[in-house]
Motif scaffolding. Structure first.
Motif, PDB file in Angstrom:
ATOM      1  N   UNK A  70       0.863  -1.170   0.000  1.00 12.92           N
ATOM      2  CA  UNK A  70       0.000   0.000   0.000  1.00 12.92           C
ATOM      3  C   UNK A  70       0.903   1.224   0.000  1.00 12.92           C
ATOM      4  N   UNK A  71       0.720   2.111  -0.963  1.00 14.12           N
ATOM      5  CA  UNK A  71       1.616   3.251  -1.127  1.00 14.12           C
ATOM      6  C   UNK A  71       0.930   4.542  -0.702  1.00 14.12           C
ATOM      7  N   UNK A  72       1.661   5.375   0.028  1.00 15.77           N
ATOM      8  CA  UNK A  72       1.154   6.640   0.544  1.00 15.77           C
ATOM      9  C   UNK A  72       2.051   7.769   0.060  1.00 15.77           C
ATOM     10  N   UNK A  73       1.462   8.754  -0.626  1.00 13.96           N
ATOM     11  CA  UNK A  73       2.265   9.898  -1.045  1.00 13.96           C
ATOM     12  C   UNK A  73       2.307  10.920   0.081  1.00 13.96           C
ATOM     13  N   UNK A  74       3.481  11.451   0.332  1.00 16.65           N
ATOM     14  CA  UNK A  74       3.627  12.479   1.361  1.00 16.65           C
ATOM     15  C   UNK A  74       3.386  13.858   0.743  1.00 16.65           C
ATOM     16  N   UNK A  75       3.269  14.862   1.594  1.00 17.35           N
ATOM     17  CA  UNK A  75       2.957  16.208   1.119  1.00 17.35           C
ATOM     18  C   UNK A  75       4.183  16.988   0.676  1.00 17.35           C
ATOM     19  N   UNK A  76       5.363  16.459   0.927  1.00 20.59           N
ATOM     20  CA  UNK A  76       6.611  17.102   0.495  1.00 20.59           C
ATOM     21  C   UNK A  76       7.756  16.132   0.738  1.00 20.59           C
ATOM     22  N   UNK A  77       8.914  16.462   0.218  1.00 21.62           N
ATOM     23  CA  UNK A  77      10.093  15.638   0.494  1.00 21.62           C
ATOM     24  C   UNK A  77      10.447  15.702   1.977  1.00 21.62           C
ATOM     25  N   UNK A  78      10.320  16.904   2.570  1.00 15.69           N
ATOM     26  CA  UNK A  78      10.603  17.039   4.004  1.00 15.69           C
ATOM     27  C   UNK A  78       9.638  16.190   4.820  1.00 15.69           C
ATOM     28  N   UNK A  79       8.370  16.160   4.411  1.00 20.31           N
ATOM     29  CA  UNK A  79       7.383  15.343   5.121  1.00 20.31           C
ATOM     30  C   UNK A  79       7.734  13.863   5.038  1.00 20.31           C
ATOM     31  N   UNK A  80       8.209  13.426   3.876  1.00 20.90           N
ATOM     32  CA  UNK A  80       8.639  12.036   3.719  1.00 20.90           C
ATOM     33  C   UNK A  80       9.720  11.700   4.733  1.00 20.90           C
ATOM     34  N   UNK A  81      10.711  12.538   4.842  1.00 21.71           N
ATOM     35  CA  UNK A  81      11.815  12.239   5.756  1.00 21.71           C
ATOM     36  C   UNK A  81      11.393  12.376   7.220  1.00 21.71           C
ATOM     37  N   UNK A  82      10.423  13.248   7.503  1.00 24.93           N
ATOM     38  CA  UNK A  82       9.893  13.311   8.875  1.00 24.93           C
ATOM     39  C   UNK A  82       9.207  12.002   9.248  1.00 24.93           C
ATOM     40  N   UNK A  83       8.429  11.450   8.333  1.00 24.32           N
ATOM     41  CA  UNK A  83       7.724  10.205   8.637  1.00 24.32           C
ATOM     42  C   UNK A  83       8.699   9.029   8.717  1.00 24.32           C
ATOM     43  N   UNK A  84       9.727   9.023   7.892  1.00 19.14           N
ATOM     44  CA  UNK A  84      10.748   7.966   7.991  1.00 19.14           C
ATOM     45  C   UNK A  84      11.429   8.048   9.361  1.00 19.14           C
ATOM     46  N   UNK A  85      11.773   9.246   9.782  1.00 22.46           N
ATOM     47  CA  UNK A  85      12.408   9.421  11.090  1.00 22.46           C
ATOM     48  C   UNK A  85      11.467   8.974  12.206  1.00 22.46           C
ATOM     49  N   UNK A  86      10.173   9.261  12.068  1.00 24.42           N
ATOM     50  CA  UNK A  86       9.200   8.860  13.080  1.00 24.42           C
ATOM     51  C   UNK A  86       9.068   7.342  13.146  1.00 24.42           C
ATOM     52  N   UNK A  87       9.068   6.695  11.986  1.00 21.93           N
ATOM     53  CA  UNK A  87       8.992   5.232  11.945  1.00 21.93           C
ATOM     54  C   UNK A  87      10.179   4.621  12.677  1.00 21.93           C
ATOM     55  N   UNK A  88      11.367   5.116  12.372  1.00 25.72           N
ATOM     56  CA  UNK A  88      12.573   4.553  12.963  1.00 25.72           C
ATOM     57  C   UNK A  88      12.695   4.906  14.445  1.00 25.72           C
ATOM     58  N   UNK A  89      12.207   6.102  14.837  1.00 29.04           N
ATOM     59  CA  UNK A  89      12.218   6.478  16.256  1.00 29.04           C
ATOM     60  C   UNK A  89      11.269   5.596  17.061  1.00 29.04           C
ATOM     61  N   UNK A  90      10.208   5.096  16.403  1.00 32.60           N
ATOM     62  CA  UNK A  90       9.244   4.220  17.074  1.00 32.60           C
ATOM     63  C   UNK A  90       9.691   2.767  17.081  1.00 32.60           C
TER      64      UNK A  90
END
Length: 317
Positions: A70-90
């Motif tokens: 399932x693919x989710x488009x982020x609202x910006x490149x910065x948003x993509x990296x924020x969510x990646x960081x959140x995934x890894x922080x969790x």
């Protein structure tokens, strides 16, 4: 704390596995009205006419049906990296791939149940060839002259061993907002609906009675009108598409619906939720009790047993 709504822009596309690729493609093109936009030896990329991206659905040949990515488009490149960081922080893990046409790098991870999610930002806007060019320049593609003519991929309903854990992953890590849920008399959450946008829902988790992780209940495509749902039922009868249940109206989310099975065995919903939006920034989570849910649909026939038992991949009884 749940991140602000908006880092995930929308549901991009879904991937279905099918043991009969040719028949599943025919269902999607002839019945749903999707358009093939690319293909490889074992995978076909299809699009709904009002999707601005390269594809809305991916069909991949496998021995058993089920949900792939399932693919989710982020609202910006910065948003993509924020969510990646959140995934890894969790405590989550993932990997970067670049393996889909029309898209840039995707960060592939899983929810607690093992459903594969891919987050991405770079996306090629679709440009229709001459034979598919619309009359109106603000529409990506001409409306199809075959099948139901679905407008877009609307939502994905995951089956889950632990509904709450998966819903909280969507909320606390990806930034989704819960809109409705079913709470059992025991206190457990049997289902939760969540949105990334002002739609009433984009993803759903419902309890898997088998206790098997990573399965699919259904994917759903939106139609323009309720009448399109009735047309879909007539077309299904005329073309041999299996109708599981509907047309009826759900009480939860008020969706007018028809459920069918595609030839590979996956459940597909045709739905018309387009008039219902969640505009309140402080929308209260609507909770349905076990007794309220037992009343069934808002109207229509009683929910049939297979709606609660059929999922893909199938599980032996």
């Amino acid at each position: 704390m749940t991140p602000p709504l908006g880092d995930i822009a929308h549901l991009g596309h879904a991937q279905l596995h099918t043991p009969d690729l040719a028949a599943s493609v025919a269902f999607c093109t002839d019945y749903l009205g999707l358009t093939v936009n690319a293909e490889t030896a074992d995978t076909v990329y299809l699009r709904a006419f009002d999707d601005y991206e390269h594809h809305s659905l991916v069909l991949t040949a496998r021995d058993r049906p089920g949900l792939g990515r399932v693919a989710l488009r982020t609202s910006s490149e910065a948003a993509l990296h924020r969510r990646v960081a959140a995934i890894e922080a969790a405590g989550g893990t993932g990997k970067w791939v670049e393996d889909e046409p029309g898209l840039g790098p995707l960060y592939v991870t899983t929810d607690p149940d093992g459903h594969e999610h891919a987050l991405y930002w770079e996306s090629e806007h679709y440009r229709a060839p001459e034979e598919l060019r619309p009359a109106l320049k603000n529409q990506p593609q001409a409306k199809p002259n075959r099948g139901v003519g679905v407008r877009r991929l609307d939502h994905v309903n995951f089956l889950a061993v632990d509904v709450l854990a998966n819903a909280e992953f969507q909320e606390n890590v990806l930034g989704a907002r819960p809109t409705e849920q079913i709470r059992l008399d025991s206190g457990g959450i049997a289902a939760r609906w969540l949105t990334y946008t002002n739609k009433s829902y984009d993803v759903v988790y419902t309890s898997d009675w088998t206790g098997t992780p990573g399965r699919l209940h259904h994917i759903a495509f939106a139609t323009d009108t309720r009448e399109d749902i009735l047309r879909a039922a007539d077309l299904a009868v005329d073309t041999g598409v299996f109708i599981e249940t509907g047309p009826h109206k759900h009480a939860i989310q008020q969706t007018f619906f028809l459920y069918v099975y595609e030839p590979g065995g996956n459940r597909v919903e045709l739905c018309n939720p387009l008039t219902r939006l969640v505009l309140a920034p402080d929308w209260p989570l609507v909770t349905w009790t076990e007794a309220e849910r037992a009343k069934g649909q808002a109207w229509g026939l009683k929910t049939i047993e297979s709606f609660h038992t059929h999922g893909t991949p199938p599980v032996a009884p």
